[in-house]
Design an enzyme around this catalytic site. Structure first.
Site, PDB file in Angstrom:
ATOM      1  N   SER A  34       0.817  -1.218   0.000  1.00 49.72           N
ATOM      2  CA  SER A  34       0.000   0.000   0.000  1.00 49.72           C
ATOM      3  C   SER A  34       0.851   1.268   0.000  1.00 49.72           C
ATOM      4  CB  SER A  34      -0.915   0.020   1.225  1.00 49.72           C
ATOM      5  OG  SER A  34      -1.621   1.248   1.247  1.00 49.72           O
ATOM      6  N   SER A  36      -0.756   4.097   0.689  1.00 46.62           N
ATOM      7  CA  SER A  36      -1.539   5.019   1.517  1.00 46.62           C
ATOM      8  C   SER A  36      -0.728   5.617   2.667  1.00 46.62           C
ATOM      9  CB  SER A  36      -2.779   4.310   2.079  1.00 46.62           C
ATOM     10  OG  SER A  36      -3.672   4.029   1.036  1.00 46.62           O
ATOM     11  N   LYS A  85     -13.615  -5.366   4.273  1.00 46.85           N
ATOM     12  CA  LYS A  85     -14.563  -4.261   4.109  1.00 46.85           C
ATOM     13  C   LYS A  85     -15.986  -4.614   4.511  1.00 46.85           C
ATOM     14  CE  LYS A  85     -12.115  -1.641   0.690  1.00 46.85           C
ATOM     15  NZ  LYS A  85     -11.992  -1.245  -0.698  1.00 46.85           N
ATOM     16  N   ASN A 106     -14.860   1.416   3.967  1.00 48.36           N
ATOM     17  CA  ASN A 106     -13.410   1.569   3.804  1.00 48.36           C
ATOM     18  C   ASN A 106     -12.828   2.647   4.709  1.00 48.36           C
ATOM     19  OD1 ASN A 106     -14.393   3.788   2.268  1.00 48.36           O
ATOM     20  ND2 ASN A 106     -12.510   3.825   1.076  1.00 48.36           N
ATOM     21  N   ASP A 121     -14.914   4.612  -1.807  1.00 52.20           N
ATOM     22  CA  ASP A 121     -14.315   4.034  -3.024  1.00 52.20           C
ATOM     23  C   ASP A 121     -15.083   4.410  -4.292  1.00 52.20           C
ATOM     24  OD1 ASP A 121     -12.273   2.720  -1.695  1.00 52.20           O
ATOM     25  OD2 ASP A 121     -13.414   0.867  -1.463  1.00 52.20           O
ATOM     26  N   ALA A 146     -17.470  -8.702  -7.692  1.00 48.40           N
ATOM     27  CA  ALA A 146     -18.627  -8.112  -7.008  1.00 48.40           C
ATOM     28  C   ALA A 146     -18.299  -7.941  -5.528  1.00 48.40           C
ATOM     29  CB  ALA A 146     -19.850  -9.009  -7.195  1.00 48.40           C
ATOM     30  N   ASN A 169     -19.153 -12.280 -11.334  1.00 48.76           N
ATOM     31  CA  ASN A 169     -18.347 -12.856 -10.245  1.00 48.76           C
ATOM     32  C   ASN A 169     -18.306 -14.363 -10.413  1.00 48.76           C
ATOM     33  OD1 ASN A 169     -17.260 -11.594  -7.525  1.00 48.76           O
ATOM     34  ND2 ASN A 169     -17.850 -13.700  -7.077  1.00 48.76           N
ATOM     35  N   ASP A 172     -18.922 -18.885  -6.498  1.00 49.30           N
ATOM     36  CA  ASP A 172     -18.359 -19.557  -5.332  1.00 49.30           C
ATOM     37  C   ASP A 172     -19.281 -19.310  -4.138  1.00 49.30           C
ATOM     38  OD1 ASP A 172     -17.974 -16.903  -4.803  1.00 49.30           O
ATOM     39  OD2 ASP A 172     -15.802 -16.975  -4.711  1.00 49.30           O
ATOM     40  N   VAL A 246      -9.119  -1.166 -10.854  1.00 51.03           N
ATOM     41  CA  VAL A 246      -9.110  -0.621  -9.483  1.00 51.03           C
ATOM     42  C   VAL A 246      -7.729  -0.777  -8.858  1.00 51.03           C
ATOM     43  CG1 VAL A 246     -11.570  -0.964  -9.023  1.00 51.03           C
ATOM     44  CG2 VAL A 246      -9.968  -2.802  -8.505  1.00 51.03           C
TER      45      VAL A 246
HETATM   46  P1  NAP Z   1     -12.963  -7.876  -1.937  1.00 52.19           P
HETATM   47  O1  NAP Z   1     -14.125  -7.237  -1.286  1.00 52.19           O
HETATM   48  O2  NAP Z   1     -12.263  -8.998  -1.252  1.00 52.19           O
HETATM   49  O3  NAP Z   1     -13.459  -8.375  -3.391  1.00 52.19           O
HETATM   50  C1  NAP Z   1     -12.591  -9.039  -4.262  1.00 52.19           C
HETATM   51  C2  NAP Z   1     -13.366  -9.396  -5.532  1.00 52.19           C
HETATM   52  O4  NAP Z   1     -12.476 -10.035  -6.437  1.00 52.19           O
HETATM   53  C3  NAP Z   1     -14.504 -10.394  -5.288  1.00 52.19           C
HETATM   54  O5  NAP Z   1     -15.525 -10.185  -6.207  1.00 52.19           O
HETATM   55  C4  NAP Z   1     -13.780 -11.715  -5.547  1.00 52.19           C
HETATM   56  O6  NAP Z   1     -14.655 -12.762  -5.874  1.00 52.19           O
HETATM   57  C5  NAP Z   1     -12.953 -11.348  -6.740  1.00 52.19           C
HETATM   58  N1  NAP Z   1     -11.834 -12.275  -6.885  1.00 52.19           N
HETATM   59  C6  NAP Z   1     -10.833 -12.502  -5.991  1.00 52.19           C
HETATM   60  N2  NAP Z   1      -9.996 -13.438  -6.477  1.00 52.19           N
HETATM   61  C7  NAP Z   1     -10.487 -13.809  -7.686  1.00 52.19           C
HETATM   62  C8  NAP Z   1     -10.066 -14.729  -8.679  1.00 52.19           C
HETATM   63  N3  NAP Z   1      -8.945 -15.468  -8.508  1.00 52.19           N
HETATM   64  N4  NAP Z   1     -10.800 -14.857  -9.809  1.00 52.19           N
HETATM   65  C9  NAP Z   1     -11.918 -14.125  -9.986  1.00 52.19           C
HETATM   66  N5  NAP Z   1     -12.378 -13.217  -9.070  1.00 52.19           N
HETATM   67  C10 NAP Z   1     -11.664 -13.072  -7.942  1.00 52.19           C
HETATM   68  O7  NAP Z   1     -11.824  -6.820  -2.280  1.00 52.19           O
HETATM   69  P2  NAP Z   1     -11.997  -5.273  -2.652  1.00 52.19           P
HETATM   70  O8  NAP Z   1     -11.877  -4.481  -1.439  1.00 52.19           O
HETATM   71  O9  NAP Z   1     -13.172  -5.129  -3.531  1.00 52.19           O
HETATM   72  O10 NAP Z   1     -10.646  -5.040  -3.488  1.00 52.19           O
HETATM   73  C11 NAP Z   1     -10.498  -5.527  -4.808  1.00 52.19           C
HETATM   74  C12 NAP Z   1      -9.301  -4.836  -5.456  1.00 52.19           C
HETATM   75  O11 NAP Z   1      -9.557  -3.438  -5.543  1.00 52.19           O
HETATM   76  C13 NAP Z   1      -7.986  -4.951  -4.670  1.00 52.19           C
HETATM   77  O12 NAP Z   1      -6.951  -5.140  -5.570  1.00 52.19           O
HETATM   78  C14 NAP Z   1      -7.851  -3.611  -3.994  1.00 52.19           C
HETATM   79  O13 NAP Z   1      -6.506  -3.261  -3.732  1.00 52.19           O
HETATM   80  C15 NAP Z   1      -8.448  -2.711  -5.049  1.00 52.19           C
HETATM   81  N6  NAP Z   1      -8.966  -1.432  -4.547  1.00 52.19           N
HETATM   82  C16 NAP Z   1      -8.437  -0.288  -5.050  1.00 52.19           C
HETATM   83  C17 NAP Z   1      -8.913   0.917  -4.617  1.00 52.19           C
HETATM   84  C18 NAP Z   1      -8.330   2.190  -5.166  1.00 52.19           C
HETATM   85  O14 NAP Z   1      -8.547   3.234  -4.557  1.00 52.19           O
HETATM   86  N7  NAP Z   1      -7.666   2.154  -6.297  1.00 52.19           N
HETATM   87  C19 NAP Z   1      -9.935   0.999  -3.665  1.00 52.19           C
HETATM   88  C20 NAP Z   1     -10.466  -0.200  -3.192  1.00 52.19           C
HETATM   89  C21 NAP Z   1      -9.971  -1.412  -3.641  1.00 52.19           C
HETATM   90  P3  NAP Z   1     -14.914 -13.926  -4.764  1.00 52.19           P
HETATM   91  O15 NAP Z   1     -15.598 -13.267  -3.630  1.00 52.19           O
HETATM   92  O16 NAP Z   1     -15.722 -14.889  -5.479  1.00 52.19           O
HETATM   93  O17 NAP Z   1     -13.559 -14.407  -4.331  1.00 52.19           O
END
Ligand code: NAP
Length: 304
Positions: A34, A36, A85, A106, A121, A146, A169, A172, A246
């Protein structure tokens, strides 16, 4: 004033930290990538604010203890990231309307022991589109994933006049929860929101063929998945698409590289990262974040 670590090694300066320093945490796992902490601490220093922002690797099992620590140590608050989250929500006292709608938090703010949860976000993502000059009103979006970020983007997109958002998504254990969330959103926002199985390639291909904006909302493309992408086939990309990620470390993910090769306009996760941080900063400190300094810190352009 932005003091540099190099300068301070040679010319010791009085530390900005004091007995009254207010601590803000970043909870999630993995966390070491990170930027941040660098961004927030650089702005605190530039604005002469007595705050410190520290990353803590907190996994799913320890979320309750981490939230207790905010109260026990009288921290000012925290950023919450993957995979916490959603999990953090039951431990908080209050939730903003957007956090309730998105089912994710967040930002946590501690006001005299009362912990409120917020989501910034989605706002950050839409501001990043505006900054990149991307038209989104009445346009169709496809989102891969999702999770917290994907749903936050969906909520804000719907509130900002995007025509339709279709989420994909993998099917799973989490899929039914995502479907329930999408169902709930559908009845509350003025936008067509749908969810499909990421492995249903025909449906995915059909939606991407007519989409205006395609977003990777998964962590695939960062850390140990640098050479992967959630999109199952790069040939689904076409030059009418704006491709957004993202992920911001790295900012040029494989998904965005493949999209650029096929003539898509691309938007990295850096703008989202910057613009989701600013409202959190303001909630913690009561001050507007110096965005110019934050951006330079985020891009690694400062000598720190
Ligand atoms: P999260 O709530 O854990 O969600 C992750 C998502 O990715 C879920 O839909 C998950 O599906 C899917 N996923 C994970 N592994 C996968 C795989 N191998 N194949 C297909 N789908 C998969 O996480 P989040 O907070 O949304 O974060 C997601 C990403 O966004 C991270 O990389 C984070 O660093 C980034 N992000 C960036 C910002 C920014 O400001 N740029 C802000 C927030 C987040 P399942 O539930 O089915 O595993």
């Amino acid at each position: 004033m932005i003091t540099t670590a190099k300068a301070s090694l040679n010319e010791p300066t009085v530390s900005r930290l004091s007995g009254k320093t207010q601590v803000i945490g970043l909870f999630g796992s993995p966390i070491s990538h990170s930027r941040s902490p660098i961004m927030q601490n650089t702005v605190f220093e530039a604005m002469d604010l007595d705050y410190a922002y520290l990353a803590f690797d907190v996994g799913e099992k320890h979320i309750a203890e981490a939230v207790s620590a905010i109260r026990l140590l009288n921290m000012r608050g925290a950023n919450i990231t993957m995979p916490l989250k959603r999990l953090v929500m039951p431990y908080l006292d209050e939730l903003s309307p957007a956090a309730k709608l998105a089912g994710a938090v967040n930002v946590v703010v501690n006001n005299n022991g009362v912990l409120s949860g917020h989501i910034t976000d989605g706002e950050g993502f839409i501001l990043s589109l505006q900054e990149a000059g991307v038209e989104y009103e009445d346009r169709s979006m496809v989102v891969l994933g999702a999770g917290g970020a994907a749903i936050a983007i969906t909520v804000q997109a719907a509130l900002e006049g995007v025509g339709s958002v279709t989420l994909f998504n993998r099917r799973d254990a989490f899929y039914d929860d995502a479907a329930a969330m999408v169902q709930n959103l559908r009845s509350r926002v003025p936008c067509n929101v749908d969810l499909f199985d990421l492995d249903d390639h025909d449906t995915l291909a059909n939606h991407i063929a007519s989409a205006d904006i395609l977003i990777n909302g998964t962590p695939i493309g960062m850390e140990e998945t640098l050479d992967q992408m959630a999109l199952p086939d790069p040939n689904l990309l076409h030059d009418k698409l704006v491709a957004c990620d993202v992920i911001y470390v790295p900012s040029d993910t494989l998904f965005l590289k493949e999209a650029a090769k096929r003539g898509c306009k691309t938007v990295t996760g850096l703008g989202m990262q910057l613009h989701q941080a600013a409202p959190a900063f303001e909630m913690w400190t009561g001050k507007r974040m110096n965005l110019a300094v934050a951006k330079r810190a985020l891009l690694g352009e400062l000598d720190i």
